[in-house]
Scaffold this motif. Structure first.
Motif, short mmCIF file in Angstrom:
data_model
loop_
_atom_site.label_atom_id
_atom_site.label_comp_id
_atom_site.label_asym_id
_atom_site.label_seq_id
_atom_site.Cartn_x
_atom_site.Cartn_y
_atom_site.Cartn_z
N VAL A 7 0.87 -1.22 0.00
CA VAL A 7 0.13 0.14 -0.26
C VAL A 7 0.75 1.01 0.29
CG1 VAL A 7 -1.67 1.32 1.09
CG2 VAL A 7 -2.12 -1.26 1.40
N PRO A 8 1.01 1.99 -1.46
CA PRO A 8 1.06 3.16 -0.88
C PRO A 8 0.59 4.81 0.46
CG PRO A 8 -0.05 3.36 -2.31
CD PRO A 8 -0.35 1.83 -2.23
N ASN A 9 1.96 4.71 1.14
CA ASN A 9 1.41 5.84 2.17
C ASN A 9 1.88 7.46 1.22
OD1 ASN A 9 0.39 4.13 4.02
ND2 ASN A 9 3.05 4.02 4.14
N ILE A 10 1.06 8.21 1.70
CA ILE A 10 0.78 9.26 0.59
C ILE A 10 1.07 10.72 2.26
CG2 ILE A 10 -0.46 11.37 -0.62
CD1 ILE A 10 -1.08 8.92 -2.65
N ARG A 11 1.32 11.73 1.99
CA ARG A 11 1.10 12.41 3.53
C ARG A 11 0.15 13.50 2.76
NH1 ARG A 11 2.99 13.88 8.54
NH2 ARG A 11 3.64 16.05 8.32
N ALA A 12 -0.61 13.44 3.20
CA ALA A 12 -1.25 14.95 3.33
C ALA A 12 -1.18 15.91 4.06
CB ALA A 12 -3.09 14.28 4.14
N GLU A 13 -0.40 16.61 3.52
CA GLU A 13 0.16 17.87 3.51
C GLU A 13 -0.57 18.97 4.14
OE1 GLU A 13 3.33 17.94 4.11
OE2 GLU A 13 4.23 16.03 3.12
N GLY A 14 -1.41 19.40 3.99
CA GLY A 14 -2.47 19.70 4.17
C GLY A 14 -3.21 19.35 5.53
N SER A 54 -3.47 4.99 1.72
CA SER A 54 -3.28 5.56 2.53
C SER A 54 -2.77 6.90 2.47
CB SER A 54 -2.75 5.19 3.47
OG SER A 54 -3.33 3.32 3.81
N PHE A 55 -4.06 7.26 2.74
CA PHE A 55 -3.18 8.22 3.01
C PHE A 55 -3.07 9.46 4.31
CE2 PHE A 55 -5.89 8.40 0.07
CZ PHE A 55 -5.42 9.03 -1.37
N MET A 56 -1.95 9.64 5.10
CA MET A 56 -1.77 10.26 7.17
C MET A 56 -1.46 11.75 7.12
SD MET A 56 1.35 6.84 6.73
CE MET A 56 1.51 6.97 8.43
N THR A 57 -1.60 11.91 8.07
CA THR A 57 -1.85 13.65 8.69
C THR A 57 -0.27 12.96 9.42
OG1 THR A 57 -2.83 13.25 10.49
CG2 THR A 57 -4.07 13.86 9.03
N ASP A 67 6.84 6.32 3.40
CA ASP A 67 6.87 5.79 2.15
C ASP A 67 5.82 4.82 1.84
OD1 ASP A 67 7.76 8.39 1.33
OD2 ASP A 67 9.45 6.79 2.19
N LEU A 68 5.52 3.74 2.34
CA LEU A 68 5.37 2.75 1.72
C LEU A 68 5.21 1.32 2.13
CD1 LEU A 68 4.51 1.37 -1.19
CD2 LEU A 68 6.90 0.04 -0.84
N SER A 69 3.86 0.35 2.66
CA SER A 69 3.59 -0.52 3.61
C SER A 69 3.44 -1.87 3.02
CB SER A 69 2.53 -0.29 4.33
OG SER A 69 2.24 1.10 5.18
N VAL A 70 4.28 -2.76 3.74
CA VAL A 70 3.90 -3.98 2.65
C VAL A 70 3.34 -4.54 3.49
CG1 VAL A 70 5.71 -5.95 2.07
CG2 VAL A 70 6.20 -3.22 1.62
N GLU A 71 2.88 -5.39 3.99
CA GLU A 71 1.95 -6.58 4.14
C GLU A 71 2.53 -8.28 4.02
OE1 GLU A 71 -1.98 -8.40 6.82
OE2 GLU A 71 -2.57 -6.45 5.02
N VAL A 72 3.43 -8.71 5.75
CA VAL A 72 2.89 -10.02 5.56
C VAL A 72 3.28 -11.12 6.58
CG1 VAL A 72 5.47 -9.06 4.35
CG2 VAL A 72 5.34 -9.70 6.92
N ARG A 111 13.60 5.70 0.68
CA ARG A 111 12.29 5.12 1.05
C ARG A 111 12.05 4.33 2.41
NH1 ARG A 111 10.54 9.38 -1.46
NH2 ARG A 111 10.97 8.98 -3.57
N VAL A 112 11.20 4.85 3.65
CA VAL A 112 10.78 4.06 5.09
C VAL A 112 9.65 3.78 4.15
CG1 VAL A 112 10.32 4.88 7.05
CG2 VAL A 112 11.64 6.58 6.13
N ILE A 113 9.74 2.32 4.51
CA ILE A 113 8.78 0.95 4.49
C ILE A 113 8.34 0.60 5.47
CG2 ILE A 113 8.56 -1.15 3.03
CD1 ILE A 113 9.79 1.41 1.53
N ASN A 114 7.41 0.60 5.75
CA ASN A 114 6.96 0.47 6.84
C ASN A 114 5.91 -1.13 6.59
OD1 ASN A 114 4.51 -0.07 8.64
ND2 ASN A 114 3.05 0.20 8.18
#
Length: 120
Positions: A7-14, A54-57, A67-72, A111-114
């Motif tokens: 899942v890409p994680n997009i930083r919600a700057e606003g 995903s959108f993250m504040t 930047d990205l989440s990888v579920e294993v 890139r930071v991977i969750n």
């Protein structure tokens, strides 16, 4: 080890307003809300639950926003393999109150991977 989804994680700057706008915009493409914790909201395809964004504040417990989440299927094995490889662990392996066990690692591109597994 099996990857369950990416899942890409997009930083919600606003902030929260940007998250609401993203929900409306991507809703026009057919994505629907599948999770909202206030600081992270995930939209997914109704026909393919692995197609998500995903959108993250901010991140609730970590010092950086991934930047990205990888579920294993086995986060402990992933943690050991990456730690033994010498990869930079950015956020330690831990159980989170919202039902995941996770850690953050930096990839070769910076890139930071969750990396996570859902518990229970």
């Amino acid at each position: 080890m099996t990857v369950r989804r990416v899942v890409p994680n997009i930083r919600a700057e606003g902030g929260a307003e940007a998250v609401r706008e993203s929900r409306a915009f991507y809703g026009l493409l057919g994505l629907q809300e599948v999770m909202d914790h206030g600081w992270i909201m995930t939209l997914g395809s109704p026909s393919d639950p692995t197609a998500q964004v995903s959108f993250m504040t901010h991140d609730k417990t970590a010092p950086v926003t991934p930047d990205l989440s990888v579920e294993v299927d086995d986060v402990d094995a992933a943690y050991e393999a990456l730690r033994e490889s010498g990869a930079e662990i950015v956020h330690p392996l831990r159980d989170e109150e919202w039902g995941v066990r996770r850690f953050f690692v930096r990839d070769p591109n910076g890139r930071v991977i969750n990396v996570l597994t859902h518990r229970g």
